[in-house]
Design a protein around this motif. Structure first.
Motif, PDB file in Angstrom:
ATOM      1  N   GLU A   1      28.666  99.127 -31.046  1.00  0.00           N
ATOM      2  CA  GLU A   1      29.515  99.957 -30.520  1.00  0.00           C
ATOM      3  C   GLU A   1      30.181 100.818 -30.853  1.00  0.00           C
ATOM      4  OE1 GLU A   1      31.436  95.307 -28.937  1.00  0.00           O
ATOM      5  OE2 GLU A   1      32.042  96.378 -31.304  1.00  0.00           O
ATOM      6  N   GLU A   2      30.291 101.338 -32.278  1.00  0.00           N
ATOM      7  CA  GLU A   2      31.068 102.680 -32.461  1.00  0.00           C
ATOM      8  C   GLU A   2      29.886 103.470 -31.946  1.00  0.00           C
ATOM      9  OE1 GLU A   2      31.177 102.662 -36.579  1.00  0.00           O
ATOM     10  OE2 GLU A   2      32.478 101.245 -35.976  1.00  0.00           O
TER      11      GLU A   2
ATOM     12  N   SER B   1      29.572  88.349 -35.065  1.00  0.00           N
ATOM     13  CA  SER B   1      30.581  87.930 -34.881  1.00  0.00           C
ATOM     14  C   SER B   1      31.941  88.453 -34.736  1.00  0.00           C
ATOM     15  CB  SER B   1      30.891  86.764 -36.004  1.00  0.00           C
ATOM     16  OG  SER B   1      30.828  87.341 -37.322  1.00  0.00           O
ATOM     17  N   ASP B   2      31.320  90.187 -35.319  1.00  0.00           N
ATOM     18  CA  ASP B   2      32.594  90.704 -35.323  1.00  0.00           C
ATOM     19  C   ASP B   2      32.662  91.806 -34.410  1.00  0.00           C
ATOM     20  OD1 ASP B   2      29.913  92.088 -36.623  1.00  0.00           O
ATOM     21  OD2 ASP B   2      31.302  93.104 -37.944  1.00  0.00           O
ATOM     22  N   LEU B   3      31.621  92.085 -33.316  1.00  0.00           N
ATOM     23  CA  LEU B   3      32.036  92.629 -31.862  1.00  0.00           C
ATOM     24  C   LEU B   3      33.564  92.895 -31.885  1.00  0.00           C
ATOM     25  CD1 LEU B   3      28.995  91.143 -30.028  1.00  0.00           C
ATOM     26  CD2 LEU B   3      29.562  93.667 -31.405  1.00  0.00           C
ATOM     27  N   GLN B   4      34.293  93.767 -30.798  1.00  0.00           N
ATOM     28  CA  GLN B   4      35.366  94.067 -31.136  1.00  0.00           C
ATOM     29  C   GLN B   4      35.351  94.113 -28.919  1.00  0.00           C
ATOM     30  OE1 GLN B   4      38.203  94.653 -33.355  1.00  0.00           O
ATOM     31  NE2 GLN B   4      35.987  93.559 -34.248  1.00  0.00           N
TER      32      GLN B   4
ATOM     33  N   THR C   1      22.741  87.339 -29.465  1.00  0.00           N
ATOM     34  CA  THR C   1      23.373  89.312 -28.798  1.00  0.00           C
ATOM     35  C   THR C   1      22.149  90.175 -29.430  1.00  0.00           C
ATOM     36  OG1 THR C   1      24.773  90.530 -28.314  1.00  0.00           O
ATOM     37  CG2 THR C   1      25.708  89.699 -30.173  1.00  0.00           C
ATOM     38  N   CYS C   2      21.962  91.837 -28.736  1.00  0.00           N
ATOM     39  CA  CYS C   2      21.246  92.558 -29.284  1.00  0.00           C
ATOM     40  C   CYS C   2      22.223  93.651 -29.934  1.00  0.00           C
ATOM     41  CB  CYS C   2      20.484  92.499 -28.715  1.00  0.00           C
ATOM     42  SG  CYS C   2      19.115  91.866 -28.038  1.00  0.00           S
ATOM     43  N   CYS C   3      23.588  93.388 -29.970  1.00  0.00           N
ATOM     44  CA  CYS C   3      24.147  94.478 -30.704  1.00  0.00           C
ATOM     45  C   CYS C   3      25.556  94.086 -31.765  1.00  0.00           C
ATOM     46  CB  CYS C   3      25.615  95.525 -29.230  1.00  0.00           C
ATOM     47  SG  CYS C   3      24.838  95.713 -27.941  1.00  0.00           S
ATOM     48  N   THR C   4      25.412  94.671 -32.624  1.00  0.00           N
ATOM     49  CA  THR C   4      26.268  95.136 -33.493  1.00  0.00           C
ATOM     50  C   THR C   4      27.540  96.118 -33.721  1.00  0.00           C
ATOM     51  OG1 THR C   4      25.179  97.159 -34.856  1.00  0.00           O
ATOM     52  CG2 THR C   4      24.132  94.853 -34.855  1.00  0.00           C
TER      53      THR C   4
END
Length: 584
Positions: free
Chosen positions: A75-76, A57-60, A68-71
């Motif tokens: 992203e960083e 829930s905290d993706l920017q 989703t497969c991202c955190t």
């Protein structure tokens, strides 16, 4: 369908099949493909990638539909990756241009050093063969002259005229005491300084010193400017390679290149129009270099043409020794008149009894190296042509850099599907903006806040170089123009104005204010001067003959053998007036 498009469709089919199979088998969907891509691209540690899609829930940036497969940590890592990849891509584009500029900086510097060494050795050999009595003492002024020329070419705050006239200032005391009056034994520091100052007034070397200044200014100026231009070109390349990405650009690049991975779409690629919008936004400041870069290439072409024209560096440097030789011969020819003037200004120094034998003045050896010298540096001319032909092809480098970055494997071509920043689509439907800062107002993919300060500084430097230095070159070299030395209505070359060059060209106000032409004219005006003893001087043929230079003049001592020395500033007018029988 192209291979890229086929792989993308295949990837989508496999992803869908895998998800459907997992659901049918009662298993959760896997992030295996995302982990593989994360590892292969060396984006970061694998522990950051979840094993299965999660409801993060905290993706920017990649705010897609869950799961989703991202955190956020991924992203960083993706932002660091796009900065690194963007720099590597620009370095790859810059490589040939950077290599060409750096290679020619080295080649030109080596050629300059070789030319200067050759010219310096040739000038030194002139003194060692033709003017041996002062060869040892002339070594340091010769070295200083060529050191100053080298520093001037490399951009130091010096001038051609100051270097040449400083050399002739140092040379005159040697010529006067070793050739014109070889019996002088007491050449004190004060007397030497008086001779140096007197040279500026009586101009013992005629028009040859001014001609040498003019010729060297023409040829060395273009070399100096080309050296500075190459350094500036290298600075432009290095700065654009390492220009920082704005926060908005980093986010836009992640969204374009890696947000599809969050949905497991590791093979899908951006639409062409989408990529152009992102890259043109990220490179808006860099593209502002375009106009000045085009003009910079034109300036480079102009400078290389000037170097290859009539004022070629090689020939100008190889002719220094000849100009110095002619200047010394001119001083010897007018030795009696120069001695009379110096006596009035500086006093009479002590001399040995009897005449000094002129046997120490040896013949000048025939100089035959010119053809070899020019042939040895033909490669420099070839390098100049190769260099400017390549640089002309790079005129549009900064106007086309976004297009070149979006070419190749980055985008999806000849495919029915591509990534538009939100989803997989058949085509990109948003407006595609053009290059430049102003056009980015309408960019739908990112906001561009203003011109990068580093790029703005580069633009200022290019503009200054193009508009001030290059325009000055055109004006000055047009004014110089080819002309015969000494031509002009009713004037001798010695009496010409020194307006051929000024301190901006590498020249400053000429010290050669009074000229030996007036002394020679005095012989015709006053018959009593015609019987004065003359030095026996044979002019050296610099191309075909071996000649002997002899000086048999002796400085006679009258009265008590000395006279009180007057300061040059007070005595020079009186001395010249007495010499020319003119009342003050």
């Amino acid at each position: 369908m192209a291979a890229g498009g086929s792989r993308a469709v295949l990837g989508l089919w496999l992803l869908a099949a895998g998800l459907c199979g997992a659901v049918a088998a009662g298993r959760s969907p896997s992030c295996h493909e995302v982990r593989t891509a994360f590892q292969l691209r060396q984006i970061g540690p694998l522990k950051l990638v979840p094993d299965v899609p999660t409801a993060e829930s905290d993706l920017q940036i990649c705010q897609h539909r869950a799961p989703t497969c991202c955190t956020k940590k991924m992203e960083e890592s993706y932002q660091a990756a796009v900065r690194r990849e963007r720099a590597q891509s620009i370095q790859a584009l810059n490589f040939e241009l950077k290599y060409m500029i750096a290679g020619h900086i080295t080649a030109f510097q080596e050629a300059f050093e070789s030319l200067l060494r050759f010219a310096e050795n040739r000038t030194s050999s002139l003194f060692e063969t033709a003017y041996r009595p002062m060869a040892k003492e002339a070594a340091e002024p010769v070295k200083e002259l060529f050191t100053d020329i080298s520093l001037y070419i490399l951009g130091a705050e010096t001038t051609v005229e100051s270097a040449v006239l400083r050399f002739f200032d140092s040379l005159f005391p040697l010529v006067y005491s070793r050739l014109i009056n070889p019996g002088i034994t007491d050449l004190s520091e004060d007397y030497t300084e008086c001779l140096r100052l007197t040279r500026q007034d009586i101009n013992p070397f005629g028009h040859y010193s001014k001609n040498l200044v003019t010729e060297l200014s023409k040829s060395l100026w273009a070399s100096r400017m080309l050296s500075q231009a190459l350094s500036l070109g290298s600075e432009v390349i290095n700065t654009t390679e390492h220009a920082a990405l704005s926060k908005e650009c980093s986010r836009a690049l992640v969204k374009m290149q890696y947000c599809p991975h969050c949905q497991g779409l590791t093979l899908i690629r951006p639409c062409v129009g989408y990529c152009l919008n992102v890259m043109r936004g990220c490179l808006a400041s860099v593209s502002e270099l375009d106009a000045q870069w085009r003009e910079f290439i034109s300036t480079l072409e102009y400078l290389t043409n000037e170097m290859a024209a009539s004022h070629e560096l090689e020939m100008a440097l190889s002719g220094i020794w000849s100009s110095i030789n002619e200047a010394i011969l001119h001083a010897q020819l007018n030795g009696p008149q120069l001695s009379a003037t110096v006596d009035k200004v500086c006093g009479q120094p002590k001399q040995q009894e009897g005449n000094l034998s002129s046997a120490s003045i040896v013949p000048v050896k025939e100089v035959t190296e010119t053809q070899t010298f020019v042939m040895a540096h033909t490669s420099l001319s070839n390098k100049r042509r190769e260099f400017i032909n390549y640089m002309k092809r790079s005129r549009t480098f900064y106007a086309s850099i976004a297009e070149r970055l979006c070419d190749g494997d980055l985008v999806m071509r000849d495919s029915s599907t591509c990534w538009n920043g939100e989803d997989v689509v058949e085509s990109y439907t948003s407006r595609v903006v053009s290059n430049g800062l102003k056009a980015q107002i309408n960019n739908p993919e990112l906001k561009v806040r203003g011109l990068d300060p580093l790029i703005n500084n580069l633009i200022d430097k290019l503009q200054h170089f193009n508009q001030l230095d290059a325009e000055k070159a055109r004006l000055k070299l047009e004014r110089w123009g080819p002309r015969d030395a000494g031509s002009g209505a009713g004037g001798s070359p010695e009496m010409e104005s020194s307006g051929d060059c000024d301190d901006e060209d590498g020249c400053q106000g000429s010290g050669d204010r009074m000229h030996t032409a007036d002394i020679l004219k005095d012989k015709k005006t006053h018959p009593e001067n015609r019987n004065e003893p003359k030095p026996t001087v044979k002019k050296i043929d610099t191309t075909t003959t071996t000649s002997t230079v002899k000086s048999s003049s002796k400085h006679s001592v009258t009265g008590n053998g000395s006279s009180p020395a007057l300061s040059p500033s007070l005595a020079v007018l009186a001395a010249l007036a007495a010499l020319w029988h003119c009342p003050l």
